[in-house]
Design a protein around this motif. Structure first.
Motif, PDB file in Angstrom:
ATOM      1  N   PHE A 873      13.154 -20.570   0.748  1.00 40.66           N
ATOM      2  CA  PHE A 873      11.735 -20.227   0.736  1.00 40.66           C
ATOM      3  C   PHE A 873      11.459 -19.055   1.683  1.00 40.66           C
ATOM      4  N   LEU A 874      10.707 -18.059   1.204  1.00 39.90           N
ATOM      5  CA  LEU A 874      10.295 -16.886   1.955  1.00 39.90           C
ATOM      6  C   LEU A 874      11.445 -15.946   2.303  1.00 39.90           C
ATOM      7  N   THR A 875      12.567 -16.051   1.598  1.00 38.22           N
ATOM      8  CA  THR A 875      13.633 -15.064   1.783  1.00 38.22           C
ATOM      9  C   THR A 875      13.159 -13.716   1.256  1.00 38.22           C
ATOM     10  N   SER A 876      13.290 -12.673   2.085  1.00 39.57           N
ATOM     11  CA  SER A 876      12.808 -11.351   1.697  1.00 39.57           C
ATOM     12  C   SER A 876      13.892 -10.585   0.946  1.00 39.57           C
ATOM     13  N   ALA A 877      13.464  -9.767   0.014  1.00 41.98           N
ATOM     14  CA  ALA A 877      14.376  -8.885  -0.727  1.00 41.98           C
ATOM     15  C   ALA A 877      13.865  -7.459  -0.606  1.00 41.98           C
ATOM     16  N   PHE A 878      14.794  -6.490  -0.565  1.00 42.99           N
ATOM     17  CA  PHE A 878      14.388  -5.102  -0.445  1.00 42.99           C
ATOM     18  C   PHE A 878      15.408  -4.223  -1.165  1.00 42.99           C
ATOM     19  N   GLY A 879      14.991  -3.031  -1.485  1.00 41.86           N
ATOM     20  CA  GLY A 879      15.873  -2.089  -2.156  1.00 41.86           C
ATOM     21  C   GLY A 879      15.319  -0.681  -2.056  1.00 41.86           C
TER      22      GLY A 879
END
Length: 935
Positions: A873-879
């Protein structure tokens, strides 16, 4: 994902159901039915494998380092309860559609029902015991809302509070038991716990663990001596009663007995505690049910009796007894739900539930009467109905106790007597309501209910008949799967059939049927005796006395501490804090000064510290000059912001400055309503006391800071510094911590902020305070200098642009949702200060609740989105993405979370400040008093 979606669908659907009445009066019923079907749809693909004996396990990482995951389990037992919760829930949704009137708030009812449904699904499908406990407590809270649905009725409020108190205390005991169980097994995972039965039973903590867990189960399932809350919960609407008594709430306790049966049963302690409690409850419920004149009261005590029957079966402890207990859970759910719905129809059409008045209804309601009589026959255990089959198994298991215990013959005798009373109160239900002469002064003329109101009763009554006549074709597969889930092993040899020959169980059934008829025929002297002793043996009297003692003790403590003086309360608080601090330092017996060398003090830092102390002292000394004191207080905040700048914390400095502006505005609004004269100062003795406490508290905090800062410490800052960019995709470590590494904390904080704003709004709504007067006249209600008003209007777009800039850059540079939200709030508040309330409200919405809700929803959905991809839960992803003409740009999911933070901060801050600014009454004829207006 199926099990997780099955559980959370009712929770998410509750919001839809609450909103649905805007589409029409009955739209919430359709929405609730759709949500229930959707939750069942997630289970559908797993049903076939579960009937085949498979156990579906589902895990979603939550806090893996703490050993906490969202884990779900679907075996035969979980499937049985899930089908009852959803199936009977769907029938109750349809029934309630016709039960309630147009004036009842159906959106609130169905929304609370969806919360309750989701909580029960969470209980029966949880694989982790701590998770099960959380859903367990949610059932208590949501049932409180359902029982108190008719809030205007005192009995509904009292019944809801009683249910919450008893089951809540049981929940605390269950918490202790589960913690001990985890200590014994080293895990809260059901697979581990169920496989460690021998180790649990041999452990020295087995008995306290067993007692605590049983307290939780007995309070929830209304077992003696905690049974009294269930009849008092009959103040709830009949659809609630039908749901609570058949498939949910009270069945949670026996579910827990069934779920932990392999781990806890098989000892004398289990047999005596569970068996005797079940037997006592069985007898008390059966006897009391006969003498209740209220139709729902009779059914409530019959539920208590049948729950005691199920508990006794699990207490017997044999595999066949456990199978019989599961079988009676199924049968009881069908005939009890149908009986409550029939009682609701009778109440709905006659206007009363008093069986001394509702006589001879068969002529006016023949179809409803037939349905109710079939369900009552099943409850009495008449052959060819489902209740007879499970009671036969029950009687047969009690006969086996004759050879196991010295006085084992007493159990078959006692259960036969209970069975006779069950027949008697079932006969009374049929005879007194549908026959027995003419009705007496009914509020309404009885007639058959609407067609669709009878459909749920028809479905349940048909199941009573089909299971009773064709058990092998109807219930046997489900019973086998559920019993396998209970026993965690092969099933014992058993036969579910109408005829087993002439057996002791058959003679007991015949004795119960005959005895029940005789008891009913001789009921008049029994009723006279019961009337004489009415109220003397009610366990509620003990509860009322204990509650009165608790309230008396609370009043005594409050009277001793609270003398109407805030100074005294604050002094006691500071004194108690000092006592705890001194005790902690004294117990350590270590030198206050550590080995770490002190840093040199540069002149600028010393000057800032001196200014900070001087301003703080002058705030106290010049408190009568309020505007000056506020300015000095702002200087204190400014110096603190400069300290953050010195120690390279620009985010904290920006936040501090923004908070200072908001705080100053808040204080100015508060000062606006303070009296023009300062009240008399404290006496010399009280001043000396307060000065001593303040010096001691300040010295204590300084001592503690000295002891900490002169010692070496290991900081986790280096980990965040190294992981911020590769792990969170941001160079601004503070913001990455807030929206990624510690995003769950931030979600909790903005939730608290939203609740605080709503609480302050509730206190200020309708409040009017008299404005201060200068030279005998009220202040000008709308004095706004033209230059200031024009300048502030021009600055608004620039301020909003700065806020957006701070929001967008927060992941890489100082900024973020919280700072941007404060900047936006300050910019909008300045419009109120410079242009006036009327001008600003004509251009800005006053209702900011949707803004706060949208922020919380966006932040929560951002966290849930990671679960859809198998991450915690609430794991962030970016790219990094390449845009034409723009170049490379980084996009992070934390931006959406930060947007939610921004909206909550803006909405909460404006809601507080705007409504605080609206509570004044500036009219010339305003009375100089404080009043609350009710609209």
């Amino acid at each position: 994902m199926n099990l997780l979606l099955c559980v959370i669908t009712p929770f998410l659907g509750a919001a839809l159901v609450a909103w649905a009445p805007r589409l029409g009066t009955r739209a919430s019923a359709w929405a609730a039915g759709a949500v229930t079907l959707a939750a069942g749809g997630w289970l559908a693909p797993l049903v076939g494998a579960t009937f085949g004996g498979a156990t579906a396990l589902e895990r979603h990482a939550w806090m893996p380092h703490q050993g906490l995951d969202l884990s779900f389990r679907l075996d035969g037992l979980g499937l049985l309860f899930a089908l009852m919760i959803l199936g009977i829930g769907l029938l109750v949704v349809l029934y309630a559609r016709w039960y309630f009137s147009e004036r009842d708030p159906l959106g609130r009812f169905y929304s609370c029902m969806m919360l309750f449904m989701g909580s029960m699904l969470g209980v029966v499908l949880s694989q982790n015991l701590i998770q099960l406990l959380i859903f367990w407590e949610l059932t208590s809270l949501s049932s409180f809302l359902l029982i108190s649905y008719w809030q205007q009725r005192e009995e509904a409020r009292l019944g809801a509070r009683m249910a919450l108190t008893v089951t809540g205390m049981g929940g605390l005991a269950l918490l202790g038991g589960i913690l001990l169980l985890g200590e014994i097994t080293g895990s809260y995972d059901l697979n581990v716990v169920l496989a460690a039965g021998d180790a649990i039973r041999a452990h020295p903590l087995y008995l306290p663990t067993l007692i605590l867990i049983l307290l939780g189960a007995f309070t929830k399932s209304a077992q003696f001596p905690f049974h009294f809350w269930l009849p008092n919960a009959m103040a709830a609407p009949t659809p609630v009663s039908a749901y609570l008594h058949s498939a949910t709430m009270v069945k949670a306790g026996v579910f827990l007995l069934a779920r932990l049966f392999p781990a806890l049963s098989g000892t004398p302690e289990w047999s005596w505690l569970v068996g005797l409690t079940g037997l006592t409850t069985l007898l008390i419920g059966a006897v009391f049910a006969l003498f209740k004149h209220d139709l729902k009261g009779l059914l409530a005590y019959s539920t208590i009796s049948h729950l005691g029957l199920i508990t006794l079966l699990f207490g017997i402890g044999t595999p066949l007894a456990a199978l019989a207990g599961v079988f009676h859970i199924i049968n009881h759910a069908t005939f009890k739900a149908s009986l409550f719905m029939a009682a609701g129809i009778i109440d709905h059409e006659t206007g009363t539930r008093d069986m001394r008045r509702i006589n001879g209804l068969f002529g006016a309601m023949p179809y409803t009467a037939t349905l109710a009589m079939v369900a009552a026959a099943a409850m009495a255990g008449v052959p060819l109905f489902n209740g007879f089959l499970s009671k036969e198994l029950f009687f047969a298991e009690t006969v086996e106790l004759v050879t196991r215990y010295r006085f084992g013959w007493l159990v078959p005798f006692a259960v036969t007597v209970a069975g006779a009373f069950a027949v008697a109160y079932s006969i009374r239900f049929i005879h007194d309501v549908f026959f027995n002469g003419e009705a007496v002064d009914l509020p309404r003329t009885p007639h058959e209910p609407p067609r669709w109101m009878k459909v749920p009763v028809e479905v349940l009554v048909a199941l009573c008949l089909l299971v009773g006549m064709l058990p092998a074709l109807t219930v046997e597969p489900l019973l086998a799967a559920a019993a396998t889930g209970v026993l965690q092993g092969p099933l014992p040899e058993h036969s579910i059939a109408i005829w087993h020959g002439v057996t002791p169980a058959l003679w007991m059934s015949l004795g119960a049927l005959t005895g029940g008829g005789l008891i009913y025929l001789g009921r008049r002297p029994l009723f006279a005796l019961a009337a004489r002793w009415e109220g003397r043996w009610e366990a509620r009297r003990v509860y009322d006395r204990l509650a009165a003692m608790v309230f008396a003790a609370a009043r005594w403590v409050t009277a001793g501490l609270d003398r109407g003086s805030l100074q005294r309360m604050l002094a006691l608080f500071v004194l108690w804090t000092l006592v705890l601090g001194v005790a902690g330092l004294w117990s350590e017996q270590v030198p206050l000064t550590g080995p770490r060398a002190l840093l040199p003090v540069d002149p600028m830092s010393g000057l800032a510290a001196l200014g900070l102390m001087v301003c703080a002292v002058f705030v106290v000394v010049m408190h009568r000059q309020r505007l000056t004191a506020v300015m000095l207080l702002g200087a204190v905040g400014l110096i603190v912001a400069l300290i953050f700048v010195k120690f390279s914390a620009p985010d904290l400095a920006l936040t501090q400055l923004s908070v200072e502006v908001v705080t100053i505005v808040l204080l100015l609004l508060a000062l606006f309503f303070l009296p023009q004269t300062t009240p008399a100062e404290s006496s010399r003795g009280r001043q000396i006391r307060d000065l001593s406490l303040a010096a001691a508290a300040g010295g204590g905090v300084g001592t503690l800071a000295w002891a900490v800062l002169t010692r070496p410490y290991e900081s986790i800052a280096d980990w965040f510094l190294t992981q911020s960019l590769p792990g969170g995709g941001g160079a601004n470590v503070v913001n990455v911590i807030l929206v990624d590494f510690r995003g769950y904390d931030t979600l909790g904080e903005i939730t608290v902020l939203a609740l605080a704003a709503l609480g302050i709004y509730a206190m200020l709504e309708g409040l009017r305070l008299t404005a201060p007067r200068a030279e005998g006249r009220a202040w000008d209600p709308d004095s706004h200098p033209l230059i200031m008003a024009s300048l502030v209007r021009l600055l608004l777009p620039l301020a909003l642009l700065v806020a957006v800039y701070l929001l967008l850059r927060g992941h890489q540079l100082p900024g973020g949702g919280f700072i941007a939200g404060l900047v936006t709030a300050v910019a909008l508040i300045m419009q109120y200060l410079a242009n006036g309330v009327a001008w600003t409200q004509a251009r800005l919405p006053r209702d900011l609740h949707p803004l706060i809700g949208a922020g919380l929803l966006i932040a929560t959905l951002t966290g849930l989105g990671s679960l859809a991809f198998g991450f915690p839960f609430l794991t962030s992803a970016f790219g990094h993405f390449h845009w034409p003409l723009v170049g490379d740009i980084e996009l992070a999911s934390a931006m959406a979370f930060d947007l939610g933070v921004y909206l909550v901060v803006v909405g909460a801050t404006l809601l507080i400040l705007i409504h605080l600014g609206l509570v004044h009454d500036v009219s010339d004829d305003a009375e100089p008093t404080r009043e609350r207006e009710h609209g």
